[in-house]
Design an enzyme around this catalytic site. Structure first.
Site, mmCIF file in Angstrom:
data_model
loop_
_atom_site.group_PDB
_atom_site.id
_atom_site.type_symbol
_atom_site.label_atom_id
_atom_site.label_comp_id
_atom_site.label_asym_id
_atom_site.label_seq_id
_atom_site.Cartn_x
_atom_site.Cartn_y
_atom_site.Cartn_z
ATOM 1 N N LYS A 190 31.812 -19.908 7.363
ATOM 2 C CA LYS A 190 31.143 -19.033 6.405
ATOM 3 C C LYS A 190 30.585 -19.899 5.280
ATOM 4 O O LYS A 190 31.063 -21.010 5.026
ATOM 5 C CB LYS A 190 32.137 -18.027 5.814
ATOM 6 C CG LYS A 190 31.494 -16.750 5.302
ATOM 7 C CD LYS A 190 31.210 -15.799 6.447
ATOM 8 C CE LYS A 190 30.788 -14.417 5.934
ATOM 9 N NZ LYS A 190 30.620 -13.451 7.022
ATOM 10 N N GLY B 187 30.568 3.619 0.548
ATOM 11 C CA GLY B 187 29.518 2.613 0.627
ATOM 12 C C GLY B 187 28.483 2.969 1.667
ATOM 13 O O GLY B 187 28.759 2.966 2.867
ATOM 14 N N VAL B 188 27.266 3.291 1.221
ATOM 15 C CA VAL B 188 26.191 3.628 2.163
ATOM 16 C C VAL B 188 25.007 2.686 1.965
ATOM 17 O O VAL B 188 23.875 3.092 1.746
ATOM 18 C CB VAL B 188 25.732 5.103 2.059
ATOM 19 C CG1 VAL B 188 26.633 5.993 2.862
ATOM 20 C CG2 VAL B 188 25.631 5.560 0.619
ATOM 21 N N GLY B 189 25.327 1.385 2.041
ATOM 22 C CA GLY B 189 24.271 0.392 2.097
ATOM 23 C C GLY B 189 23.686 0.387 3.495
ATOM 24 O O GLY B 189 23.694 1.407 4.200
ATOM 25 N N VAL C 278 24.704 -0.870 6.424
ATOM 26 C CA VAL C 278 25.603 -0.489 7.509
ATOM 27 C C VAL C 278 26.092 0.942 7.340
ATOM 28 O O VAL C 278 26.079 1.740 8.280
ATOM 29 C CB VAL C 278 26.798 -1.455 7.588
ATOM 30 C CG1 VAL C 278 27.808 -0.979 8.634
ATOM 31 C CG2 VAL C 278 26.326 -2.868 7.923
#
Length: 385
Positions: A110, A207-209, A211
């Site tokens: 990463k 969380g509704v980014g 994805v």
């Protein structure tokens, strides 16, 4: 081996930052070598600093037993360099387990860039980041992650060949990640209720980014009743207007009566404060490092909650990107077929958890690490011939 995949002791907020004196003390007292040692051996940790191009980057290569280390490049305004190091070490180690459990011929790595993705992005910065990746000569292959996108990878590609997730190949991994999470939720439903049918089931998404939005769409199409939240009001509005879902304020999502709680924010959402509030019998979402500490996975097991380990259920994105690196070249159809198998992977983990009476996160760790150990043994045997 599982403990290194999760956050250290101390209190963390819903977005993964250390809270209070205990949390701050953990971060400030650790030296670089202590941080690396605590999260287990890493093959290589590289610090790239280019002041003229405003690059502060850390690349962590955790393990390359199964192949080159694949993992995204995250850009985030970390409060300290210690926090950035902590994050990249955890995430790189998790990538080893993620790539392993999904049968990829890839190790784990990463990278993180310290900076605000809304204001600090420049072509010079990503060119410098690409040069840092290039110096590793293929030991690490990068892709997009939180705070970066496919266009950023194009800029990095100007300086290195070791970039995946380009627009002309696999592109945006979010739809594939969301598909994998959806299939993982269906697997949890199968394990708990004897049917993968989600019609009428209530799902709360934190969380509704990119994805979370695609996941909500899958769930709505499957007949689920969905409630969403996000720290950015415009993302909530988009989901409400385009998908017809319900919404609540960010903190209220933990109190929504539901069958499935789906953490799709940055991580650390399952902790001492939130576990008593979550009434769902299933926790399954896209976020990395959902458990604030390993013991929270133990608590979920004691409560009879089915927890889908994050790196198992959210592997769709890396499966899609990894398809670029196959000898046959990228195929969206093959990638989708492989992502669909996350249903089976999640069921395998749940079944081992039940058979051994261990938390699901430990079951996942055992399955993933066994493949690495088997590969190491095979390499040693081959070298002796």
């Amino acid at each position: 081996m599982g403990r290194g995949l999760h956050r250290p002791a101390g209190r963390w907020d819903a977005q993964g930052w250390p809270q209070g004196a205990a949390g701050k003390g953990v971060m400030r007292s650790m030296t670089v070598f202590e941080s690396i040692a605590r999260l287990g051996p890493h093959e290589q940790v590289v610090f790239a600093h280019d002041p003229p191009r405003r690059l502060r980057m850390i690349i962590a290569v955790h393990d390359t037993t199964l192949g080159p280390a694949l993992g995204g490049c995250r850009m985030w305004p970390y409060r300290t360099e210690e926090e950035a190091l902590e994050d990249v070490l955890r995430l790189s180690r998790a990538m080893t387990y993620k790539n392993s459990i999904h049968g990829l011929r890839l190790g784990g790595g990463k990278s993180v860039i310290i900076g605000d993705p809304r204001t600090d992005k420049t072509s010079d910065l990503f060119e410098a980041a690409g040069e840092a990746v290039e110096r590793l000569q293929g030991r690490y292959i990068t892709a997009e992650d939180v705070g970066t996108n496919a266009q950023d990878m194009v800029m990095m590609r100007n300086a290195t060949a070791y970039v995946a997730g380009l627009p002309q190949t696999s592109g945006d991994p979010s739809p594939f990640t969301a598909l994998g999470v959806f299939r993982g939720i269906q697997a949890c439903a199968q394990a708990l209720w004897g049917s993968s049918d989600l019609d009428g089931r209530r799902v709360a998404i934190q969380g509704v980014g990119s994805v979370g939005f695609h996941l909500a769409r899958h769930l709505v199409q499957a007949g689920a009743r969905v409630t969403v939240t996000d720290i950015r009001p415009e993302k909530i509005l988009r989901a409400v207007e385009q998908l017809g879902v319900d919404s609540v304020e960010p903190d209220a999502i933990f109190d929504v009566p539901c069958d499935v709680f789906s953490p799709c924010a940055l991580g650390g959402a399952i902790n001492d404060d939130t576990i008593p509030r979550i009434k769902a019998p299933i926790i399954a979402g896209a976020a990395n490092n959902q458990l604030a500490e390993p013991r929270h996975g133990d608590i979920l097991q004691q409560r009879g909650v089915i927890y889908a380990p994050d790196y198992v259920i959210n592997g769709g994105g890396v499966i899609n990107v990894a398809e670029e690196l196959t000898p046959e070249g990228y195929s969206a159809e093959r990638a989708r077929a492989k992502v669909e198998r996350i249903f089976d992977r999640v069921l395998e983990v749940i079944e081992l958890s039940r058979r051994r009476n261990i938390p699901t996160y430990r079951a996942a760790d055992e399955i993933a690490w066994q493949r690495v150990q088997d590969a190491r043994a095979a390499l040693k045997a081959h070298s002796r011939r």
